[in-house]
Scaffold this motif. Structure first.
Motif, PDB file in Angstrom:
ATOM      1  N   GLU A 151       0.817  -1.212   0.000  1.00 33.43           N
ATOM      2  CA  GLU A 151       0.000   0.000   0.000  1.00 33.43           C
ATOM      3  C   GLU A 151       0.855   1.268   0.000  1.00 33.43           C
ATOM      4  O   GLU A 151       0.349   2.363  -0.171  1.00 33.43           O
ATOM      5  CB  GLU A 151      -0.919   0.011   1.225  1.00 33.43           C
ATOM      6  CG  GLU A 151      -1.961  -1.096   1.218  1.00 33.43           C
ATOM      7  CD  GLU A 151      -2.914  -0.997   2.397  1.00 33.43           C
ATOM      8  OE1 GLU A 151      -2.706  -0.070   3.222  1.00 33.43           O
ATOM      9  OE2 GLU A 151      -3.830  -1.817   2.483  1.00 33.43           O
ATOM     10  N   ARG A 206       0.132   4.319  -2.033  1.00 37.06           N
ATOM     11  CA  ARG A 206       0.003   3.946  -3.440  1.00 37.06           C
ATOM     12  C   ARG A 206      -1.308   4.484  -4.007  1.00 37.06           C
ATOM     13  O   ARG A 206      -2.376   4.298  -3.425  1.00 37.06           O
ATOM     14  CB  ARG A 206       0.056   2.428  -3.603  1.00 37.06           C
ATOM     15  CG  ARG A 206      -0.080   1.959  -5.060  1.00 37.06           C
ATOM     16  CD  ARG A 206      -0.162   0.449  -5.130  1.00 37.06           C
ATOM     17  NE  ARG A 206       1.109  -0.161  -4.794  1.00 37.06           N
ATOM     18  CZ  ARG A 206       2.102  -0.353  -5.667  1.00 37.06           C
ATOM     19  NH1 ARG A 206       1.951   0.022  -6.928  1.00 37.06           N
ATOM     20  NH2 ARG A 206       3.233  -0.927  -5.288  1.00 37.06           N
ATOM     21  N   THR A 207      -1.200   5.177  -5.133  1.00 40.97           N
ATOM     22  CA  THR A 207      -2.371   5.644  -5.882  1.00 40.97           C
ATOM     23  C   THR A 207      -2.092   5.415  -7.366  1.00 40.97           C
ATOM     24  O   THR A 207      -0.938   5.284  -7.774  1.00 40.97           O
ATOM     25  CB  THR A 207      -2.630   7.143  -5.640  1.00 40.97           C
ATOM     26  OG1 THR A 207      -1.467   7.886  -6.012  1.00 40.97           O
ATOM     27  CG2 THR A 207      -2.991   7.417  -4.189  1.00 40.97           C
ATOM     28  N   PRO A 208      -3.134   5.346  -8.209  1.00 35.22           N
ATOM     29  CA  PRO A 208      -2.916   5.140  -9.646  1.00 35.22           C
ATOM     30  C   PRO A 208      -2.100   6.284 -10.245  1.00 35.22           C
ATOM     31  O   PRO A 208      -2.318   7.455  -9.940  1.00 35.22           O
ATOM     32  CB  PRO A 208      -4.341   5.121 -10.217  1.00 35.22           C
ATOM     33  CG  PRO A 208      -5.218   4.783  -9.050  1.00 35.22           C
ATOM     34  CD  PRO A 208      -4.571   5.392  -7.859  1.00 35.22           C
ATOM     35  N   ASN A 209      -1.136   5.920 -11.109  1.00 31.51           N
ATOM     36  CA  ASN A 209      -0.336   6.893 -11.858  1.00 31.51           C
ATOM     37  C   ASN A 209       0.316   7.949 -10.962  1.00 31.51           C
ATOM     38  O   ASN A 209       0.184   9.153 -11.167  1.00 31.51           O
ATOM     39  CB  ASN A 209      -1.200   7.586 -12.914  1.00 31.51           C
ATOM     40  CG  ASN A 209      -1.729   6.617 -13.952  1.00 31.51           C
ATOM     41  OD1 ASN A 209      -1.018   5.698 -14.359  1.00 31.51           O
ATOM     42  ND2 ASN A 209      -2.963   6.808 -14.369  1.00 31.51           N
ATOM     43  N   HIS A 230       7.702   9.076 -12.762  1.00 30.47           N
ATOM     44  CA  HIS A 230       6.310   8.685 -13.008  1.00 30.47           C
ATOM     45  C   HIS A 230       6.228   7.169 -13.046  1.00 30.47           C
ATOM     46  O   HIS A 230       6.876   6.526 -13.860  1.00 30.47           O
ATOM     47  CB  HIS A 230       5.822   9.263 -14.338  1.00 30.47           C
ATOM     48  CG  HIS A 230       4.316   9.273 -14.458  1.00 30.47           C
ATOM     49  ND1 HIS A 230       3.539   8.202 -14.132  1.00 30.47           N
ATOM     50  CD2 HIS A 230       3.471  10.252 -14.855  1.00 30.47           C
ATOM     51  CE1 HIS A 230       2.267   8.502 -14.338  1.00 30.47           C
ATOM     52  NE2 HIS A 230       2.199   9.740 -14.781  1.00 30.47           N
ATOM     53  N   THR A 231       5.421   6.588 -12.157  1.00 29.37           N
ATOM     54  CA  THR A 231       5.297   5.129 -12.110  1.00 29.37           C
ATOM     55  C   THR A 231       4.403   4.589 -13.210  1.00 29.37           C
ATOM     56  O   THR A 231       4.232   3.393 -13.348  1.00 29.37           O
ATOM     57  CB  THR A 231       4.738   4.674 -10.751  1.00 29.37           C
ATOM     58  OG1 THR A 231       3.455   5.286 -10.572  1.00 29.37           O
ATOM     59  CG2 THR A 231       5.654   5.085  -9.623  1.00 29.37           C
ATOM     60  N   GLY A 232       3.826   5.456 -14.032  1.00 29.83           N
ATOM     61  CA  GLY A 232       2.920   4.989 -15.071  1.00 29.83           C
ATOM     62  C   GLY A 232       3.604   4.200 -16.169  1.00 29.83           C
ATOM     63  O   GLY A 232       2.952   3.569 -16.990  1.00 29.83           O
ATOM     64  N   THR A 236       5.187  -4.115 -13.553  1.00 28.77           N
ATOM     65  CA  THR A 236       5.201  -4.737 -12.228  1.00 28.77           C
ATOM     66  C   THR A 236       5.170  -6.247 -12.375  1.00 28.77           C
ATOM     67  O   THR A 236       4.354  -6.784 -13.108  1.00 28.77           O
ATOM     68  CB  THR A 236       3.975  -4.275 -11.409  1.00 28.77           C
ATOM     69  OG1 THR A 236       3.955  -2.845 -11.388  1.00 28.77           O
ATOM     70  CG2 THR A 236       4.053  -4.791  -9.993  1.00 28.77           C
ATOM     71  N   GLU A 243       2.149  -8.170 -15.059  1.00 25.49           N
ATOM     72  CA  GLU A 243       1.104  -7.169 -15.265  1.00 25.49           C
ATOM     73  C   GLU A 243       1.733  -5.974 -15.961  1.00 25.49           C
ATOM     74  O   GLU A 243       2.585  -5.290 -15.408  1.00 25.49           O
ATOM     75  CB  GLU A 243       0.521  -6.728 -13.925  1.00 25.49           C
ATOM     76  CG  GLU A 243      -0.509  -5.605 -14.058  1.00 25.49           C
ATOM     77  CD  GLU A 243      -0.873  -5.008 -12.721  1.00 25.49           C
ATOM     78  OE1 GLU A 243      -1.631  -4.040 -12.701  1.00 25.49           O
ATOM     79  OE2 GLU A 243      -0.374  -5.522 -11.701  1.00 25.49           O
ATOM     80  N   LEU A 245       1.196  -2.329 -17.490  1.00 26.79           N
ATOM     81  CA  LEU A 245       0.258  -1.228 -17.413  1.00 26.79           C
ATOM     82  C   LEU A 245      -0.203  -0.820 -18.807  1.00 26.79           C
ATOM     83  O   LEU A 245       0.496  -1.036 -19.792  1.00 26.79           O
ATOM     84  CB  LEU A 245       0.921  -0.040 -16.711  1.00 26.79           C
ATOM     85  CG  LEU A 245       1.308  -0.316 -15.264  1.00 26.79           C
ATOM     86  CD1 LEU A 245       1.969   0.903 -14.658  1.00 26.79           C
ATOM     87  CD2 LEU A 245       0.103  -0.714 -14.445  1.00 26.79           C
ATOM     88  N   THR A 248       0.191   3.840 -23.167  1.00 21.70           N
ATOM     89  CA  THR A 248      -0.107   5.268 -23.032  1.00 21.70           C
ATOM     90  C   THR A 248      -0.202   5.974 -24.378  1.00 21.70           C
ATOM     91  O   THR A 248      -0.268   7.195 -24.441  1.00 21.70           O
ATOM     92  CB  THR A 248       0.992   5.948 -22.190  1.00 21.70           C
ATOM     93  OG1 THR A 248       2.259   5.719 -22.810  1.00 21.70           O
ATOM     94  CG2 THR A 248       0.997   5.416 -20.772  1.00 21.70           C
TER      95      THR A 248
END
Length: 301
Positions: A151, A206-209, A230-232, A236, A243, A245, A248
């Protein structure tokens, strides 16, 4: 010891006279001139002069360099400034008692006292505060290696070889707001060169993007060095499952789908033509024409 006592006496005797205050900034490794210039329009006899450049407290000054009446050259009272602090005899004759410092180091950040006496009468007292600076390296922000189920995300920002002490900020790049200082743990340490290295660790939910930035501020140079992370774009991994992502670049995705669809259509058309030729030889072959509407549809996918 005699030199220090004489310098202390002269410094104490100068207390009744006005003191000129100046500030100078210099980069580590550069050369700088600390000004001490008489405003009187006349020449000076070196045989009548005593010139001291000193650092440290009034009650215990430390001589950087000096010129004593009757000497043919200036001397040095501190080994740290040997061959690094220079007076010009020709300039002193014209009333310029400035000292040139070479190869500036962080230890040179001092208040320098220039004391000039003629026939044991104080004629000039200048205090020059030297501020020293060095550029920090461009920050490097590590990407989180946390497991997907964690988290909390951890970012690390590093920057080296700067001066003076840095300010470290973490920024939410979504709205450019500053993140709470409580979320970060910064460690600043002196390295072998006498410069500062900084390591800052940020822990956030942890939050999206997630998109954060690390900012290293050098107040003296009015400089902010900022790098974003940027973790986008991170893939992972969890066990044997991967997985990835979402892409983009939606335009690139549509183009790939259209190309694959067109290829499949051509293959189907070729197969249909072969089947038609085997069953309907001669002038009755219409397989390719029958598939043309499909090709037109594919072009618009």
């Amino acid at each position: 010891m005699r030199l220090r006592s004489a310098g202390l006496l002269l410094l104490l005797l100068s207390g009744l006279h006005a003191v000129i205050q100046e500030e100078v900034r210099a980069m580590v490794g550069s050369n700088v001139k600390l000004s001490c210039i008489s405003t009187e329009e006349k020449t000076f006899d070196l045989n009548e002069l005593f010139v001291y450049w000193q650092i440290g407290a009034t009650e215990k000054p430390e001589t950087v360099t000096y010129y004593l009446s009757g000497n043919s050259s200036a001397g040095h009272g501190n080994n740290h400034y040997k061959d690094r602090a220079q007076l010009s005899l020709d300039s002193m004759k014209q009333g310029d008692f400035s000292v040139h410092l070479y190869n500036i180091t962080p230890q040179d950040e001092q208040k320098f006292n220039c004391l000039v006496f003629s026939k044991l009468v104080k004629i000039l007292h200048v205090v020059v505060t030297l501020h020293v600076a060095a550029n920090y390296s461009m920050p490097v922000v590590s990407t989180p290696d946390n497991a997907p189920e964690d988290e909390e995300l951890t970012f690390t920002c590093t920057s080296t070889d700067g001066y003076p002490w840095p300010n470290v900020y973490w920024i939410n790049r979504t709205d450019n707001s500053l993140l709470d200082k409580a979320l970060q743990n910064s460690t600043v340490s002196l390295n072998a060169r006498g410069l500062y290295d900084v390591v800052s660790v940020l822990r956030i939910r942890r939050t999206p993007n997630v998109n954060v930035g690390c900012c290293i501020e050098n107040v003296l140079l009015h400089q902010n060095l900022t790098v974003a992370s940027h973790t986008g774009i991170i893939e992972t991994f969890k066990g044997n499952d991967t997985e990835v992502l979402p892409d983009t670049h939606p335009d690139r995705t549509r183009a790939m789908v259209a190309a694959i669809t067109l290829l499949l259509t051509v293959v189907v058309a070729a197969a249909a033509g072969w089947w038609c030729r085997s069953r309907c030889p001669g002038k009755n072959y219409t397989g390719a024409q029958a598939l043309r509407p499909e090709l037109g549809f594919t072009d618009h996918v």
